[in-house]
Design a protein around this motif. Sequence first.
Motif, short mmCIF file in Angstrom:
data_model
loop_
_atom_site.label_atom_id
_atom_site.label_comp_id
_atom_site.label_asym_id
_atom_site.label_seq_id
_atom_site.Cartn_x
_atom_site.Cartn_y
_atom_site.Cartn_z
N SER A 1 0.83 -1.21 0.00
CA SER A 1 0.00 0.00 0.00
C SER A 1 0.85 1.25 0.00
O SER A 1 0.57 2.23 -0.72
N ALA A 2 1.92 1.24 0.82
CA ALA A 2 2.79 2.42 0.88
C ALA A 2 3.49 2.61 -0.46
O ALA A 2 3.63 3.75 -0.95
N ASN A 3 3.94 1.51 -1.09
CA ASN A 3 4.61 1.64 -2.38
C ASN A 3 3.67 2.23 -3.44
O ASN A 3 4.07 3.08 -4.24
N LYS A 4 2.42 1.78 -3.44
CA LYS A 4 1.45 2.32 -4.41
C LYS A 4 1.18 3.80 -4.15
O LYS A 4 1.08 4.61 -5.08
N ASN A 5 1.05 4.16 -2.88
CA ASN A 5 0.78 5.55 -2.51
C ASN A 5 1.93 6.44 -2.94
O ASN A 5 1.71 7.52 -3.53
N ILE A 6 3.17 6.01 -2.68
CA ILE A 6 4.33 6.82 -3.03
C ILE A 6 4.44 6.96 -4.56
O ILE A 6 4.71 8.05 -5.09
N ALA A 7 4.22 5.84 -5.26
CA ALA A 7 4.29 5.89 -6.73
C ALA A 7 3.23 6.82 -7.30
O ALA A 7 3.45 7.47 -8.35
N GLY A 8 2.09 6.92 -6.62
CA GLY A 8 1.01 7.78 -7.10
C GLY A 8 1.12 9.21 -6.64
O GLY A 8 0.23 10.02 -6.92
N THR A 9 2.19 9.54 -5.93
CA THR A 9 2.39 10.92 -5.45
C THR A 9 3.76 11.40 -5.89
O THR A 9 4.70 11.50 -5.08
N PRO A 10 3.92 11.68 -7.17
CA PRO A 10 5.25 12.00 -7.70
C PRO A 10 5.80 13.34 -7.25
O PRO A 10 6.99 13.62 -7.42
N ASN A 11 4.96 14.23 -6.68
CA ASN A 11 5.42 15.56 -6.34
C ASN A 11 5.99 15.67 -4.92
O ASN A 11 6.19 16.78 -4.42
N THR A 12 6.24 14.55 -4.24
CA THR A 12 6.87 14.64 -2.91
C THR A 12 8.29 15.16 -3.06
O THR A 12 8.98 14.89 -4.05
N ALA A 13 8.74 15.88 -2.04
CA ALA A 13 10.10 16.43 -2.06
C ALA A 13 11.10 15.31 -1.82
O ALA A 13 11.06 14.64 -0.78
N LYS A 14 12.00 15.13 -2.78
CA LYS A 14 12.99 14.05 -2.66
C LYS A 14 14.15 14.36 -3.59
O LYS A 14 14.03 15.18 -4.53
N PRO A 15 15.29 13.75 -3.38
CA PRO A 15 16.45 14.02 -4.25
C PRO A 15 16.22 13.42 -5.64
O PRO A 15 15.49 12.45 -5.80
N GLN A 16 16.88 13.99 -6.61
CA GLN A 16 16.85 13.48 -7.97
C GLN A 16 18.16 12.72 -8.23
O GLN A 16 19.25 13.27 -8.06
N VAL A 17 18.03 11.47 -8.62
CA VAL A 17 19.21 10.62 -8.80
C VAL A 17 19.74 10.82 -10.22
O VAL A 17 19.03 10.59 -11.20
N THR A 18 21.01 11.23 -10.31
CA THR A 18 21.62 11.43 -11.63
C THR A 18 22.51 10.26 -12.03
O THR A 18 22.74 10.03 -13.21
N ALA A 19 22.99 9.48 -11.02
CA ALA A 19 23.80 8.28 -11.31
C ALA A 19 23.88 7.43 -10.04
O ALA A 19 23.77 7.96 -8.93
#
Length: 553
Positions: free
Chosen positions: A391-409
């Motif tokens: 459930s948590a994984n689905k919720n997080i995947a469905g909320t793309p605008n959460t503040a988090k780092p962007q992985v470049t590599a």
Amino acid sequence: MNDLINGANARMNDLINDPNASRLIVGLRDTGYNVKTAAADIIDNSIAAGAMNVNIEIQLLHDGRKVVYFGDDGHGMDDNGVWKAMRYGADKRSDAKSLGKFGLGLKTASSSVCKCYSVISRKSEDQPLAKLTWDLEHVERKNVWEMLAEPVTSDQAEMFEELCGRTGTLVIWENCDRLLSKEYAPGAKEQAAVKRMSESLSKHISLVFHRFIDENDTRERNLTIRINELAVPPWNPFYPQRSEQVLAPNKQKVVVELADGSEEVAEMRAWILPHRRDMTKQEETEFARISNGAQGFYVYREGRLIQDGGWMDVFGAPEPHTSLLRIEFDFGYELDEAFRIDVKKSRILFHPDLEDGLRRILQPVYREAGARYRRESRDDANIRRTVDHSSANKNIAGTPNTAKPQVTAADVRTQTAEITNNRGAKIRLKAPVQNNVSPDSIHVEAVTIITNGHLWEPAYRSPGSADHVPGVLLNKHHDFYQKIYQRAAANGYAVEGMDLLLYAFAMAEQNNTDPELEPVFEDIREEISANLRKLLRHVPDPEPSELTSEDED
């Protein structure tokens, strides 16, 4: 009147004050022996006599009388030797290493079980059998320390030949009023009780003398002990075939200071047994015998077990988390006075200073044994109850605008990730980097690979080998996961709420860190995780019944 005064003065001047024979010989029956410790004391004498074989015969006669024979093929005794052996407070043995210590064992052990006991012995085949008997009822009637010198009966001579051979000693217990724990009418129940007692005795002997009766153990000379013609097998409580000895070599020698200032050395090893889940039922019951009461110190004097189990005030009362830890502690006769052995040779005492020293040495292995038990038990819990984080994984995947780092590599080989966050671009951090992760658990997953004690760790994860996203790993071994998550497993909202909270913590950390701040955030995780462990210390692990939801019943 003068005669009375003179008599009183005579008694005052006579400082020899012999004990009342009738009262003392009966009182010495209650020195704390039971059948098992009493039998072990008789075997001690056989070992001291150089025996290679000890044969125990337990007979239940048709009229309900019970007779026990102990026969050995040791060097035996003549008339004078038997007289000395039957003396209460026998002379000190010339061999200080002897398992016989106080000169009381034969007498107090025998009388704790029976009211009449005899010793029959000879040193060579051409000598007649020497015999003396203590009959407690006879001493009570006459109130004198008087033994009986009765002839050897034909039955007794036959038993000597059968159980001893050409030389040796036969101890006979008769009028056994304390052989069983209660009285039985002659019949099947009494026979069954004697059989149970014999089996219990065999189990005790297999432990106390296991070094002597194990032909593969070279620390002591070999000895065969039989009960009703069946050889007693050795039982090594440390199960060395499967257990791990965890005490470092430099800590296996324990220096003990004696009262005169001299020093002697005891030896110690620490064994952690395999967990129940790693053994078959037969292994668990026959070879390991894991239980709360079996943990702790196993103390040996000259190779003979003195005490089995218990922490002897070095640690607290036995508890389940340390049930896999057993301490092998060896000392020689030189330390007898330091350890204050009791008359039954079944208990010793550690000096408080020694307790403190042992506690310091053993504390790390004590903690490790508890940690291993918890890890294994919690793996069992994880198998019985899989906590659903979907459930948590689905919720997080469905909320793309959460503040988090962007992985470049991200680099699996170096376990580092390059990110852009509130601290800037191309920030390289050390963190778990994982490829080929199931898409269903890409953001939140509970794992067993976290070994630093933290409840959670940030990670960078990918369903393939590129396009990593930030996620959070939960530590299945942490108390919070075991005691809170596991209990909440049937409530999806509770699990999802905790997952989202820890994910949010991980994202806040990774979105506001750099190499300089990384240790600060790690310290925060360490402190939160440690405080949670302390707060949950007295909350028990869930019982199996708590890990089954109602719809599974």
